[in-house]
Design an enzyme around this catalytic site. Structure first.
Site, mmCIF file in Angstrom:
data_model
loop_
_atom_site.group_PDB
_atom_site.id
_atom_site.type_symbol
_atom_site.label_atom_id
_atom_site.label_comp_id
_atom_site.label_asym_id
_atom_site.label_seq_id
_atom_site.Cartn_x
_atom_site.Cartn_y
_atom_site.Cartn_z
ATOM 1 C CE LYS A 22 -59.883 4.508 106.011
ATOM 2 N NZ LYS A 22 -59.987 3.868 104.527
ATOM 3 C CG ASN A 23 -63.274 6.012 103.961
ATOM 4 O OD1 ASN A 23 -61.966 5.872 103.845
ATOM 5 N ND2 ASN A 23 -63.874 4.991 104.194
ATOM 6 C CB CYS A 120 -58.814 -5.170 98.269
ATOM 7 S SG CYS A 120 -60.141 -4.907 99.100
ATOM 8 N NE ARG A 125 -63.247 -2.049 97.715
ATOM 9 C CZ ARG A 125 -62.480 -1.520 98.916
ATOM 10 N NH1 ARG A 125 -61.590 -1.896 99.548
ATOM 11 N NH2 ARG A 125 -62.907 -0.274 98.802
ATOM 12 C CB ILE A 127 -62.063 1.394 89.255
ATOM 13 C CG1 ILE A 127 -61.047 0.956 88.468
ATOM 14 C CG2 ILE A 127 -61.684 1.202 90.856
ATOM 15 C CD1 ILE A 127 -59.703 1.782 88.219
ATOM 16 C CG ASP A 128 -67.201 -1.910 86.498
ATOM 17 O OD1 ASP A 128 -66.764 -1.855 87.664
ATOM 18 O OD2 ASP A 128 -68.394 -1.996 86.219
ATOM 19 C CG ASP A 308 -66.854 0.939 105.549
ATOM 20 O OD1 ASP A 308 -66.650 2.146 105.456
ATOM 21 O OD2 ASP A 308 -66.631 -0.095 105.036
ATOM 22 N NE ARG A 400 -54.765 0.650 104.404
ATOM 23 C CZ ARG A 400 -55.183 0.222 103.121
ATOM 24 N NH1 ARG A 400 -55.232 -1.081 102.605
ATOM 25 N NH2 ARG A 400 -55.909 1.048 102.403
HETATM 26 C C1 EPZ Z 1 -65.840 3.195 99.691
HETATM 27 O O1 EPZ Z 1 -64.984 2.103 99.016
HETATM 28 C C2 EPZ Z 1 -64.940 3.245 101.200
HETATM 29 N N1 EPZ Z 1 -63.677 3.609 100.965
HETATM 30 C C3 EPZ Z 1 -65.046 1.723 102.015
HETATM 31 O O2 EPZ Z 1 -64.502 1.693 102.887
HETATM 32 C C4 EPZ Z 1 -66.593 1.392 102.138
HETATM 33 O O3 EPZ Z 1 -66.609 0.012 102.463
HETATM 34 C C5 EPZ Z 1 -67.341 1.360 100.629
HETATM 35 O O4 EPZ Z 1 -66.928 2.774 100.046
HETATM 36 C C6 EPZ Z 1 -68.752 1.220 100.624
HETATM 37 O O5 EPZ Z 1 -69.418 2.211 101.561
HETATM 38 C C7 EPZ Z 1 -63.146 4.812 100.691
HETATM 39 O O6 EPZ Z 1 -63.998 5.704 100.611
HETATM 40 C C8 EPZ Z 1 -61.746 5.040 100.478
HETATM 41 P P1 EPZ Z 1 -68.063 1.365 96.342
HETATM 42 P P2 EPZ Z 1 -65.534 2.013 97.223
HETATM 43 O O7 EPZ Z 1 -67.288 1.690 95.282
HETATM 44 O O8 EPZ Z 1 -65.911 3.463 96.932
HETATM 45 C C9 EPZ Z 1 -68.867 -2.383 93.453
HETATM 46 C C10 EPZ Z 1 -63.080 1.176 104.709
HETATM 47 O O9 EPZ Z 1 -63.032 0.239 105.575
HETATM 48 N N2 EPZ Z 1 -68.122 -1.437 92.354
HETATM 49 O O10 EPZ Z 1 -69.013 2.026 97.148
HETATM 50 O O11 EPZ Z 1 -64.160 1.463 96.696
HETATM 51 C C11 EPZ Z 1 -67.984 -2.938 94.627
HETATM 52 O O12 EPZ Z 1 -67.262 -4.037 94.221
HETATM 53 C C12 EPZ Z 1 -63.183 1.187 103.230
HETATM 54 O O13 EPZ Z 1 -62.905 2.385 104.962
HETATM 55 C C13 EPZ Z 1 -68.227 -1.934 90.995
HETATM 56 O O14 EPZ Z 1 -68.697 -2.873 90.843
HETATM 57 O O15 EPZ Z 1 -66.568 1.167 97.429
HETATM 58 C C14 EPZ Z 1 -68.785 -2.822 95.655
HETATM 59 O O16 EPZ Z 1 -69.470 -4.160 95.735
HETATM 60 C C15 EPZ Z 1 -63.484 -0.494 103.023
HETATM 61 N N3 EPZ Z 1 -67.559 -1.124 90.169
HETATM 62 C C16 EPZ Z 1 -69.834 -1.825 95.662
HETATM 63 O O17 EPZ Z 1 -69.755 -1.576 94.106
HETATM 64 C C17 EPZ Z 1 -67.100 -0.032 90.536
HETATM 65 O O18 EPZ Z 1 -66.465 0.824 89.476
HETATM 66 C C18 EPZ Z 1 -69.593 -0.612 96.247
HETATM 67 O O19 EPZ Z 1 -68.276 -0.321 96.420
HETATM 68 C C19 EPZ Z 1 -66.949 0.503 91.795
HETATM 69 C C20 EPZ Z 1 -67.581 -0.202 92.561
#
Ligand code: EPZ
Length: 426
Positions: A22-23, A120, A125, A127-128, A308, A400
């Site tokens: 999915k990812n 969530c 989470r 997206i900064d 995950d 999902r």
């Molecule tokens: C991806 O989410 C995956 N989703 C998540 O899988 C997975 O848990 C995660 O990566 C970590 O491996 C998809 O790929 C669709 P991150 P993502 O940005 O990209 C912080 C599942 O179960 N952060 O790597 O959203 C964030 O808060 C899902 O399939 C910022 O601070 O995760 C977190 O603490 C759940 N600012 C850390 O970075 C940002 O702009 C890692 O988040 C972006 C992230």
């Protein structure tokens, strides 16, 4: 809302097939925005998030065919005209990964209006890092009534060092950089296989990318990208979930159609727990090695132990002799499964980002509540070894990201069935 009814006690025996990731599929579908030509993606999993992505792309003007016939699991996407480059809140609120269209939209059309995803269950989470990166590439991004308004005549290549490792942040900016003017160098990138899978598609579309899968990625922007056909990687988290299902039930399970090299951290941890593992080219066999032994995990970015898989591992740890500590380093609230496991008889205490699991504790069936995708999987794993019938509510969380989850498990001996909502509510 659908429920699962699971009767514990059966060891899982036989072969279970892993679907596409999915990812990986989500960013690869968003990448189709970057070209007016058709993009064909194979090995697409039949899960709710993919349907949501189809709706999102269609709402912007894309033509999206999605087929799951026996030979298929394929999507054809054509973004010849993007008449409405808006990711509407009604769709974004159901799937945070919608933010993956931000970079491709700005790169292709010069304009994007994307609803802010909001928080969530597992954490804030933000997206900064996506926004900062796109601004560094010349985009002007403002916030307006819960939406991000982004504009750019043409993005310019930039040297960006990510403050934190972000998977979709890396993917979003990687897609944007493929059509930017000049060279981009991104450092402190995510190295997840899903990033590498996306890069393989982008290169097939004519992008010039080096270093995907490492911490530093170099992209030479090009004027246009063309269509391509690409097969999505197997889902490493689904595969890992099934490996733990085989281990926790003391079965003999062959997890087929997977990519063992993406499972290194989990496989070595399971071996530490005393589980017998045989690794093949595209399958992994898991067998009981007698009593499970406790072992600690700390979630890290790839290739470390995946966040995950944390909830699923915790279910296993309740059945291991000894004390296991589980440290969740990536998300601030990813212990939603703990209270439900405790209600089934687990002995777990939490202090900040550390959960301490004392095993082995026999688990009892109970009525439990699913809260997010991986927490739900953890509860199914616990139910597979609990005495009696466990009722899991709100299994839409599982739908999902896991394709035909209950059918696949039933196919290897699990006693699990779906109970529809009496009023037909999803
Ligand atoms: C991806 O989410 C995956 N989703 C998540 O899988 C997975 O848990 C995660 O990566 C970590 O491996 C998809 O790929 C669709 P991150 P993502 O940005 O990209 C912080 C599942 O179960 N952060 O790597 O959203 C964030 O808060 C899902 O399939 C910022 O601070 O995760 C977190 O603490 C759940 N600012 C850390 O970075 C940002 O702009 C890692 O988040 C972006 C992230």
């Amino acid at each position: 809302m659908d429920k699962f009814v699971v009767r514990g006690g059966n060891p899982l025996l036989g072969t279970i097939k892993v679907s596409g990731a999915k990812n990986s599929a989500l960013p690869c579908m968003a990448a189709a925005i970057l070209t007016e030509d058709e993009v064909i993606l194979e090995n697409i999993p039949q899960v709710q998030d993919i349907e949501t992505e189809r709706k999102l792309l269609t709402s912007m003007g894309a033509e999206v065919e999605l087929g799951y016939g026996r030979a298929q699991h394929r999507t054809h996407i054509k973004c010849a005209i993007l008449s409405d480059p808006v990711a509407k809140y009604e769709i974004v609120k159901t799937m945070r990964a919608s933010s993956l269209v931000l970079g491709p939209l700005i790169a292709r059309t010069g304009i994007a209006r994307v609803a802010m995803p909001g928080g969530c269950a597992i954490g804030g989470r933000p997206i900064d890092l996506h926004i900062n990166g796109l601004e560094a590439m010349g985009a002007t991004i403002t916030q307006d009534h819960g939406y991000l308004e982004a504009r750019a005549d043409r993005l310019k290549g930039a040297h960006i060092v990510f403050d934190k490792i972000t998977v979709t942040g890396t993917e979003d900016l990687l897609m944007a950089a493929t059509l930017a003017e000049g060279e981009s160098i991104f450092e402190n990138c995510a190295r997840e296989p899903e990033v590498t899978d996306l890069a393989a598609l982008l290169i097939a579309m004519g992008a010039k990318i080096e270093g995907a899968g490492t911490g530093t990625i170099r992209i030479q922007g090009v004027a246009k990208l063309h269509g391509a056909r690409h097969r999505i990687n197997p889902d490493r988290i689904e595969a890992g979930t099934f490996l733990i299902a085989g281990a926790i039930t003391g079965g003999d399970l062959n997890v087929d159609c997977c990519e063992p090299k993406h499972l290194g951290a989990l496989i070595s941890k399971l071996e530490q727990c005393g589980v017998k593992i045989d690794v093949g080219a595209d399958h992994v066999r898991v067998r009981s090695g007698g009593e499970l032994k406790a072992a600690d995990i700390t979630t890290e970015e790839y290739p470390g132990f995946p966040t995950d898989m944390q909830a699923q591992y915790m279910a296993l740890a309740t059945q291991a002799e000894g004390t296991s500590t589980v440290i969740e380093n990536i998300f601030e609230n990813r212990f939603m499964h703990v209270q439900e496991l405790i209600r089934m008889g687990a002995n777990i205490t939490i202090s900040g980002r550390t959960a301490t699991v004392r095993g082995k504790t026999p688990l009892q069936s109970a009525a439990v509540m699913c809260s997010d995708l991986r927490a739900s999987a953890s509860l199914v794993l616990a139910a597979l070894v609990a005495d009696g019938e466990t009722i899991l509510d709100r299994v839409y969380h599982l739908d999902r990201g896991y394709e035909h989850f209950e059918e696949k498990l039933r196919g290897v001996g699990a006693q699990i069935r779906r109970m529809g909502d009496v009023f037909g509510r999803k």
